[in-house]
Write a protein that holds these residues in place. Structure first.
Motif, PDB file in Angstrom:
ATOM      1  N   PHE A   1      10.589  -9.830   8.281  1.00 30.39           N
ATOM      2  CA  PHE A   1      10.436  -9.381   6.992  1.00 30.39           C
ATOM      3  C   PHE A   1      11.630  -8.546   6.584  1.00 30.39           C
ATOM      4  O   PHE A   1      12.466  -7.871   7.299  1.00 30.39           O
ATOM      5  CB  PHE A   1       9.329  -8.348   6.772  1.00 30.39           C
ATOM      6  CG  PHE A   1       7.629  -9.070   6.785  1.00 30.39           C
ATOM      7  CD1 PHE A   1       7.357  -9.862   5.903  1.00 30.39           C
ATOM      8  CD2 PHE A   1       7.122  -9.082   8.233  1.00 30.39           C
ATOM      9  CE1 PHE A   1       6.045 -10.794   6.132  1.00 30.39           C
ATOM     10  CE2 PHE A   1       5.860  -9.827   8.249  1.00 30.39           C
ATOM     11  CZ  PHE A   1       5.406 -10.525   7.353  1.00 30.39           C
TER      12      PHE A   1
ATOM     13  N   PHE B   1      11.193   0.408   5.749  1.00 33.14           N
ATOM     14  CA  PHE B   1       9.866   0.644   5.903  1.00 33.14           C
ATOM     15  C   PHE B   1       9.255   1.674   4.697  1.00 33.14           C
ATOM     16  O   PHE B   1       9.810   2.948   5.100  1.00 33.14           O
ATOM     17  CB  PHE B   1       9.298   0.981   7.291  1.00 33.14           C
ATOM     18  CG  PHE B   1       7.902   1.080   7.536  1.00 33.14           C
ATOM     19  CD1 PHE B   1       7.199  -0.226   8.199  1.00 33.14           C
ATOM     20  CD2 PHE B   1       7.126   1.907   6.925  1.00 33.14           C
ATOM     21  CE1 PHE B   1       5.832   0.010   8.494  1.00 33.14           C
ATOM     22  CE2 PHE B   1       5.518   2.131   7.451  1.00 33.14           C
ATOM     23  CZ  PHE B   1       5.221   0.872   8.013  1.00 33.14           C
TER      24      PHE B   1
ATOM     25  N   ASN C   1       0.977  -3.637   3.356  1.00 38.89           N
ATOM     26  CA  ASN C   1      -0.342  -2.980   4.121  1.00 38.89           C
ATOM     27  C   ASN C   1      -1.242  -2.484   3.215  1.00 38.89           C
ATOM     28  O   ASN C   1      -0.939  -1.438   2.763  1.00 38.89           O
ATOM     29  CB  ASN C   1       0.022  -2.384   5.232  1.00 38.89           C
ATOM     30  CG  ASN C   1      -1.327  -1.966   6.140  1.00 38.89           C
ATOM     31  OD1 ASN C   1      -1.987  -2.957   6.382  1.00 38.89           O
ATOM     32  ND2 ASN C   1      -1.273  -0.758   6.818  1.00 38.89           N
TER      33      ASN C   1
ATOM     34  N   LEU D   1      10.520  -6.412  11.281  1.00 36.35           N
ATOM     35  CA  LEU D   1      11.187  -5.895  10.177  1.00 36.35           C
ATOM     36  C   LEU D   1      12.943  -5.992  10.494  1.00 36.35           C
ATOM     37  O   LEU D   1      13.273  -5.647  11.678  1.00 36.35           O
ATOM     38  CB  LEU D   1      10.863  -4.552   9.693  1.00 36.35           C
ATOM     39  CG  LEU D   1      11.719  -3.829   8.718  1.00 36.35           C
ATOM     40  CD1 LEU D   1      11.696  -4.838   7.173  1.00 36.35           C
ATOM     41  CD2 LEU D   1      11.492  -2.556   8.356  1.00 36.35           C
TER      42      LEU D   1
ATOM     43  N   THR E   1       0.139  -9.723   3.181  1.00 34.42           N
ATOM     44  CA  THR E   1      -0.675  -8.475   2.927  1.00 34.42           C
ATOM     45  C   THR E   1      -2.010  -8.607   3.917  1.00 34.42           C
ATOM     46  O   THR E   1      -2.448  -9.417   4.463  1.00 34.42           O
ATOM     47  CB  THR E   1      -1.248  -8.483   1.522  1.00 34.42           C
ATOM     48  OG1 THR E   1      -1.751  -7.163   1.320  1.00 34.42           O
ATOM     49  CG2 THR E   1      -2.347  -9.460   1.340  1.00 34.42           C
TER      50      THR E   1
ATOM     51  N   ASP F   1       3.950   0.123   3.545  1.00 39.21           N
ATOM     52  CA  ASP F   1       2.443   0.578   4.041  1.00 39.21           C
ATOM     53  C   ASP F   1       1.603   1.416   3.150  1.00 39.21           C
ATOM     54  O   ASP F   1       2.103   2.588   2.864  1.00 39.21           O
ATOM     55  CB  ASP F   1       2.583   1.324   5.305  1.00 39.21           C
ATOM     56  CG  ASP F   1       1.171   1.511   6.087  1.00 39.21           C
ATOM     57  OD1 ASP F   1       0.220   1.194   5.457  1.00 39.21           O
ATOM     58  OD2 ASP F   1       1.285   2.387   7.160  1.00 39.21           O
TER      59      ASP F   1
ATOM     60  N   LEU G   1       6.126  -7.434   3.388  1.00 38.37           N
ATOM     61  CA  LEU G   1       4.650  -7.171   3.994  1.00 38.37           C
ATOM     62  C   LEU G   1       4.216  -5.896   3.382  1.00 38.37           C
ATOM     63  O   LEU G   1       4.844  -4.948   3.148  1.00 38.37           O
ATOM     64  CB  LEU G   1       4.730  -6.842   5.560  1.00 38.37           C
ATOM     65  CG  LEU G   1       3.554  -6.538   6.209  1.00 38.37           C
ATOM     66  CD1 LEU G   1       2.312  -7.373   6.023  1.00 38.37           C
ATOM     67  CD2 LEU G   1       3.823  -5.970   7.663  1.00 38.37           C
TER      68      LEU G   1
ATOM     69  N   ALA H   1       7.488  -1.960  13.992  1.00 43.33           N
ATOM     70  CA  ALA H   1       8.402  -2.694  13.039  1.00 43.33           C
ATOM     71  C   ALA H   1       9.678  -3.186  13.461  1.00 43.33           C
ATOM     72  O   ALA H   1       9.867  -4.341  13.036  1.00 43.33           O
ATOM     73  CB  ALA H   1       8.606  -1.742  11.984  1.00 43.33           C
TER      74      ALA H   1
ATOM     75  N   ILE I   1       8.960  -3.579   4.045  1.00 40.94           N
ATOM     76  CA  ILE I   1       7.456  -3.411   4.381  1.00 40.94           C
ATOM     77  C   ILE I   1       7.018  -2.285   3.545  1.00 40.94           C
ATOM     78  O   ILE I   1       7.873  -1.271   3.637  1.00 40.94           O
ATOM     79  CB  ILE I   1       7.234  -3.280   5.933  1.00 40.94           C
ATOM     80  CG1 ILE I   1       7.674  -4.409   6.776  1.00 40.94           C
ATOM     81  CG2 ILE I   1       6.107  -2.694   6.192  1.00 40.94           C
ATOM     82  CD1 ILE I   1       7.299  -4.392   8.253  1.00 40.94           C
TER      83      ILE I   1
END
Length: 340
Positions: free
Chosen positions: A222, A248, A162, A242, A185, A227, A160, A238, A225
């Protein structure tokens, strides 16, 4: 023998940032970088053709404390560049070689005709078939996207991202796909098609759909991730999307008190008080010549491309920053430094 150099160069410089960098940049005849004639070991003098701005290039100079303690004014902004070698203390480079990379402080900035790159990690031969305009976009955005993904994913990973339509995001989508990942996305609706064109598998329009609530409902787990916007709620929730072993990665943040407090809370607040339940890392880009070469190689092969919204002339550098600060840039902006 070192080539004969001019005594001055065209440069976009600032002596103050009150009211914003874009209000203080002036195109001037400036002295060459102080190390241009007597390069230290490992350094390279580059004649710049293209440069490209990044958020850090205005956020740091606009911090009063940083400007006071870490800068010598007048200063030249930016560090992403592509150009040709004038002279180098590196054995693998010779005058006339096409190169790209990133020059970090205390070296000179890339909004100038000549640039000193102090580290061998920040100057990389440019493959044939890759334009200098495109290569100039890799210094921060390309390498950041790579470093946020490559160490953490493998073929088949679900990722993912962002903020898929910005500089790091457009590179992130493409690099994740090259690495064999499935990519989701989030971006605003005007950029949905752009992200699809970059081969994102799923695109969330955050203007019409709350991405956190959608991710919680969908049930997708996921592996990783990234961000690139800085959305605390995405991290705090998350654990819903996640995997336990997932990481993350956060790259965005403004040098403001509120943003600093958000970061401290994200990293320090325990889960039993509402904090996050997944591993969190803040990524700081680091120049790496081998990784730069890898991305440039993908560019040559057509697997990764630079998304450039607009090209500016050096005298238009203030307009580039003005546009960049709107936060709505699709991909990257570039500045043609070479005259003509």
């Amino acid at each position: 023998m070192a080539p004969a150099l001019p005594t001055t160069m065209r440069a976009s410089r600032f002596s103050d940032t009150t009211g914003g960098l874009e209000k203080n940049l002036k195109l001037e005849d400036a002295p060459l970088p102080k190390d241009a004639s007597t390069l230290p070991d490992g350094a390279t003098l580059v004649k710049v053709e293209y440069a490209s701005p990044n958020p850090v290039d205005y956020k740091m100079p606009e911090l009063w404390l940083y400007r006071r303690l870490a800068m010598t004014l007048p200063a030249i902004p930016c560090g992403d560049y592509a150009g040709t070698v004038v002279v180098s203390k590196l054995a693998h480079l010779k005058p006339g070689d096409r190169v790209f990379g990133r020059s970090d402080p205390p070296a000179s900035g890339s909004f100038a005709e000549y640039l000193v790159v102090l580290s061998n990690e920040g100057v990389v031969p440019l493959p044939d078939g890759v334009s200098m305009r495109d290569a100039a976009t890799l210094g921060v955005a390309g390498i950041t996207a790579y470093q946020c993904l490559a160490p953490y994913v493998k073929p088949g990973s679900k990722v993912l991202i962002n903020g898929g339509s910005g500089g790091c995001g457009t590179f992130g989508i493409q690099i994740a796909k090259v690495l064999g990942c499935t990519v989701t996305t989030a971006c605003s609706w005007p950029n949905v098609q752009l992200c699809k064109d970059l081969e994102a598998d799923e695109v969330i329009d955050y203007r019409t759909t709350n991405p956190v609530e959608l991710l919680k409902r969908n049930g997708t787990q996921f592996d990783h991730i990234v961000d690139m916007v800085g959305l605390p709620a995405l991290y705090y929730n998350a654990h819903h999307y996640l995997k336990d072993e997932g990481v993350f990665i956060l790259i965005a943040g403004a040098p403001t008190l509120s943003s600093t407090m958000d970061l401290l809370q994200m990293f320090c607040l325990p889960s039993w008080l509402g904090g996050g339940r997944r591993a969190l890392k803040f990524h700081g880009r680091k120049n790496n010549a081998k990784e730069y070469a890898t991305i440039a190689g993908w560019m040559k092969e057509g697997k990764v491309k630079a998304v450039v919204e607009k090209e500016y002339a050096l005298e238009e550098a203030p307009d580039a920053f003005r546009s960049f600060k709107t936060g709505r840039t699709r991909g990257k902006l570039v500045v043609k430094v070479a005259a003509g």
